[in-house]
Design an enzyme around this catalytic site. Structure first.
Site, PDB file in Angstrom:
ATOM      1  CB  SER A 102      -0.883   0.031   1.240  1.00 46.33           C
ATOM      2  OG  SER A 102      -1.797  -1.020   1.200  1.00 46.33           O
ATOM      3  CG  HIS A 140      -1.322   0.181  -4.421  1.00 46.40           C
ATOM      4  ND1 HIS A 140      -1.792   1.446  -4.167  1.00 46.40           N
ATOM      5  CD2 HIS A 140      -1.768  -0.590  -3.407  1.00 46.40           C
ATOM      6  CE1 HIS A 140      -2.467   1.440  -3.040  1.00 46.40           C
ATOM      7  NE2 HIS A 140      -2.488   0.217  -2.561  1.00 46.40           N
ATOM      8  CD  GLU A 142      -1.582   4.566  -6.622  1.00 46.01           C
ATOM      9  OE1 GLU A 142      -1.719   5.785  -6.484  1.00 46.01           O
ATOM     10  OE2 GLU A 142      -1.379   3.797  -5.657  1.00 46.01           O
ATOM     11  CG  ASN A 150      -3.014   4.079  -0.083  1.00 39.36           C
ATOM     12  OD1 ASN A 150      -4.240   4.210  -0.077  1.00 39.36           O
ATOM     13  ND2 ASN A 150      -2.434   2.894  -0.104  1.00 39.36           N
TER      14      ASN A 150
END
Ligand code: 3HC
Length: 288
Positions: free
Chosen positions: A123, A144, A156, A195
């Site tokens: 993450s 990701h 990603e 994130n």
């Protein structure tokens, strides 16, 4: 390597993310082996696949042939060697602990064929923190996914300084083959795009709750009603796992030694109580 050369994918970790990443790849036509150190997690992942696919067919969202293909393409094993020895592409979705990931990548480098790309679904952790555990850093990158991985479109792809452009391109192409929209980050940054943005929101929400300004439920309602988010930050943390929020905070703090990076008191309290969200049936909300 080209994306057409990918026939077999190995997903390491059958948890919150891994079980749905594996099924997404199987539904896209890849032979997938999903592996985990916990037989219980693997059993849960298999039960999910066997329940989810007929539900999609019953809902008219998938044909019986697509569901059969998905189920035929996926297998589950606790044996990492068996899962990864003939794979073309690995997606690691294990626990968010850097040492665990480094050890895994060292093992995967030994087990997998030399051409295989090793991607991490971490993450926050950039792959340069892991790539040097292998002898093929040019074939290591971040890939990701977002939770729930069967639904969320974005992936990603982060190209580190060690990652070859060919590896990043093949990974982007694989996203497309899986029906996802790839976002290619040409430079590494902790937390990538989404994130980082989400963390700013979550940190502020946790600060407000820690201060007693409003309850998690009130904050969630405010965010949903004012910003139009499908779920508020606390519901989302329940959904992605409060244990994940805790591990991310601890990993970051160990790296920066900056007290502001420590997990918030509310997250520490929930983590210590084993109230990790939906997966433990209790987090900020109850799921009995
Ligand atoms: N697994 C698989 N599919 C699911 C699901 C799940 N857990 N939950 C919902 N779905 C599917 C449903 O089957 C339905 O599919 P369909 O429309 O094709 O039939 C669709 O999602 C919509 O579901 P619902 O109508 O039941 O419920 P919602 O409208 O509330 O949608 C949601 C559910 C898609 C999860 C929505 O609430 C949402 O978008 N939430 C925010 C998710 C989010 O922000 N994710 C990112 C998290 S951050 C992250 O992942 C970072 C990582 O590093 C941890």
């Amino acid at each position: 390597m080209k994306v057409e050369d990918i026939k077999k994918i190995c997903v390491v970790g059958a948890g919150n993310m891994g079980h749905q990443i594996a099924l997404s790849a199987a539904l896209a036509g890849y032979k997938v082996t999903c592996t985990d150190i916990s037989q219980d997690m693997l059993d849960k992942a298999e039960t999910f696949a066997r329940t989810y696919l007929p539900e999609r067919v019953a809902k008219g969202k998938m044909t019986q042939e697509q569901a059969d293909l998905g189920l035929n393409n996926i297998s589950f094993t606790i044996n990492l060697e068996e899962a990864a020895h003939d794979t073309d592409f690995v997606i690691e979705a294990a626990v968010e602990k850097i040492n665990t990931k480094r050890k895994l990548f060292e093992d995967l480098d030994r087990i997998t064929p030399p051409h295989a790309i090793l991607a991490t679904n971490s993450s926050f952790i950039v792959s340069s923190k892991i790539a040097d555990a292998t002898k093929r850093p040019d074939k290591v990158c971040n890939m990701h996914f977002f939770n729930p991985a069967l639904v969320m479109k974005l992936v990603e792809v982060v190209q580190g300084p060690h990652t070859s452009t060919e590896t990043a391109q093949v990974t982007m192409d694989l996203c497309a083959k899986m029906g996802k929209t790839g976002a290619w980050l040409k430079k590494e940054i902790y937390g990538f795009l989404v994130n980082r943005i989400l963390s700013a929101l979550h940190n502020e929400a946790l600060f407000l709750a820690d201060m007693g300004i409003a309850t998690p439920e009130e904050i969630d309602l405010a965010v949903m009603n004012a910003l139009g988010h499908p779920m508020g930050p606390f519901r989302l943390m329940d959904f992605t796992g409060i244990d994940l929020s805790y591990y991310i905070g601890m990993e970051r703090y160990q790296d920066t030694r900056d007290p502001k990076d420590k997990p918030s008191p509310l997250v520490v309290e929930k983590f210590a109580k084993g109230e990790w969200g939906k997966k433990t049936k209790k987090g900020f909300y109850s799921y009995e």
